[in-house]
Design a protein around this motif. Structure first.
Motif, PDB file in Angstrom:
ATOM      1  N   ASP A  17       2.180 -11.324  17.865  1.00  0.00           N
ATOM      2  CA  ASP A  17       2.270 -11.167  19.458  1.00  0.00           C
ATOM      3  C   ASP A  17       4.073 -11.289  19.585  1.00  0.00           C
ATOM      4  O   ASP A  17       4.796 -12.310  19.306  1.00  0.00           O
ATOM      5  N   PHE A  18       4.150 -10.160  19.844  1.00  0.00           N
ATOM      6  CA  PHE A  18       6.091  -9.456  20.350  1.00  0.00           C
ATOM      7  C   PHE A  18       5.740  -8.687  20.869  1.00  0.00           C
ATOM      8  O   PHE A  18       5.284  -7.402  20.501  1.00  0.00           O
ATOM      9  N   ASP A  19       7.059  -8.616  22.108  1.00  0.00           N
ATOM     10  CA  ASP A  19       7.024  -7.748  23.543  1.00  0.00           C
ATOM     11  C   ASP A  19       8.273  -7.377  22.755  1.00  0.00           C
ATOM     12  O   ASP A  19       9.545  -8.018  23.913  1.00  0.00           O
ATOM     13  N   LYS A  62      12.204 -14.477  18.402  1.00  0.00           N
ATOM     14  CA  LYS A  62      10.359 -15.058  18.285  1.00  0.00           C
ATOM     15  C   LYS A  62      10.378 -14.905  17.214  1.00  0.00           C
ATOM     16  O   LYS A  62      10.228 -16.131  16.404  1.00  0.00           O
ATOM     17  N   PHE A  63      10.809 -14.277  16.400  1.00  0.00           N
ATOM     18  CA  PHE A  63      10.801 -13.917  14.041  1.00  0.00           C
ATOM     19  C   PHE A  63      11.790 -13.307  14.331  1.00  0.00           C
ATOM     20  O   PHE A  63      12.764 -12.962  14.384  1.00  0.00           O
ATOM     21  N   ILE A 103      -2.003 -13.859  13.518  1.00  0.00           N
ATOM     22  CA  ILE A 103      -2.011 -13.150  13.295  1.00  0.00           C
ATOM     23  C   ILE A 103      -3.020 -11.901  13.223  1.00  0.00           C
ATOM     24  O   ILE A 103      -3.851 -12.666  13.041  1.00  0.00           O
ATOM     25  N   TYR A 104      -3.007 -10.945  13.636  1.00  0.00           N
ATOM     26  CA  TYR A 104      -3.843  -9.744  14.044  1.00  0.00           C
ATOM     27  C   TYR A 104      -3.945  -9.047  12.959  1.00  0.00           C
ATOM     28  O   TYR A 104      -2.638  -8.240  12.171  1.00  0.00           O
ATOM     29  N   ALA A 105      -5.371  -8.316  13.133  1.00  0.00           N
ATOM     30  CA  ALA A 105      -4.636  -6.525  12.075  1.00  0.00           C
ATOM     31  C   ALA A 105      -4.726  -6.333  12.965  1.00  0.00           C
ATOM     32  O   ALA A 105      -5.119  -5.361  13.220  1.00  0.00           O
ATOM     33  N   LEU A 218       2.567  -0.162   8.363  1.00  0.00           N
ATOM     34  CA  LEU A 218       1.417  -0.849   8.941  1.00  0.00           C
ATOM     35  C   LEU A 218       1.876  -1.382  10.080  1.00  0.00           C
ATOM     36  O   LEU A 218       1.855  -2.458  11.136  1.00  0.00           O
ATOM     37  N   ILE A 219       3.930  -1.276  10.666  1.00  0.00           N
ATOM     38  CA  ILE A 219       4.538  -2.383  11.642  1.00  0.00           C
ATOM     39  C   ILE A 219       4.528  -1.812  12.868  1.00  0.00           C
ATOM     40  O   ILE A 219       4.882  -0.894  12.475  1.00  0.00           O
ATOM     41  N   GLU A 220       3.567  -2.638  13.836  1.00  0.00           N
ATOM     42  CA  GLU A 220       3.847  -1.343  15.455  1.00  0.00           C
ATOM     43  C   GLU A 220       3.666  -3.301  16.427  1.00  0.00           C
ATOM     44  O   GLU A 220       4.172  -3.965  16.845  1.00  0.00           O
ATOM     45  N   PHE A 221       5.346  -2.798  16.668  1.00  0.00           N
ATOM     46  CA  PHE A 221       5.730  -3.637  18.166  1.00  0.00           C
ATOM     47  C   PHE A 221       6.292  -2.526  19.360  1.00  0.00           C
ATOM     48  O   PHE A 221       6.566  -1.228  19.117  1.00  0.00           O
TER      49      PHE A 221
END
Length: 221
Positions: A17-19, A62-63, A103-105, A218-221
């Protein structure tokens, strides 16, 4: 088409969860050791965890994230990575944050395998998903999870894009590391199940990086 070409055209779900409009991501590297991050710090898991958490919190992030293709002497803390030629090159991306983080797929797929790799310094609980996009088969690995993340899993179980699949584990269950997610892409799994090297020898860098492309695909924010 290469995997990079295929994934560049696919809409992914965020892994955590990251905006980006309101949240900050801190870039974290462990390739250089100094007075602040010394052996006295990283050799003790509780102290190391406090150090990582303080870095993130003090930065208002946040991370924390980073580490692909990074040479890390911190692996000397575990005999799991030592040998005649020690393993020190990191093959995934780490996302650092609080234990219990969801964690999400990032893509739909199926459970390839899962296992609690409980050697000190190892993944602890880990899940491997199998994906197929435009005829290309590849895998994503999620390590340092909570033990509860493995409950109810079955090989072949379908997973939808954006589905919650796991949570960050605490250091007493995740292989002895500060809470974080090790995320890695793997083209060919070979005979591995619930496991795949996340750190390799420097002499094997070319072979492993070819099979483990940059997880940023595969990382999308």
């Amino acid at each position: 088409m290469t995997l990079a070409d295929v994934l560049s055209k696919v809409k992914k779900a965020p892994i955590v969860d990251f905006d980006p409009k309101k949240d900050r991501m801190l870039t974290v590297h462990f390739d250089l050791l100094g007075q602040e991050l010394s052996e006295d710090v990283f050799s003790d898991t509780a102290t190391f965890s406090k150090w990582v958490e303080a870095k993130r919190v003090n930065a208002g992030a946040k991370f924390g994230m980073g580490g692909y293709d990074e040479y890390r002497e911190i692996y000397s803390r575990s005999e799991h990575f030592n040998g005649t030629e020690p393993r020190r090159l990191h093959l995934g991306v780490d996302i650092w944050g609080p234990a219990g983080t969801a964690i999400y797929a990032p893509l739909g797929g199926a459970v390839h395998s899962f296992k609690n790799n409980d050697n000190f310094g190892d993944y602890g609980p880990a899940i491997v998903l199998k994906h197929e996009v435009d005829g290309l088969i590849f895998h994503s690995l999620y390590g340092h999870l909570s033990v509860s993340s493995l409950e109810g899993l079955e090989v072949g179980q379908l997973v939808e894009k954006g589905q919650r699949i796991a949570t960050f584990g605490n250091y007493d269950e995740n292989g002895g590391w500060p809470p974080h997610l090790h995320f890695q892409l793997i083209k060919e799994m070979g005979d591995y199940n619930g496991d795949y090297p996340g750190v390799c020898k420097l002499s094997e860098r070319g072979v492993y990086l070819t099979n483990c492309p940059d997880p940023a695909l595969l990382i999308e924010f």
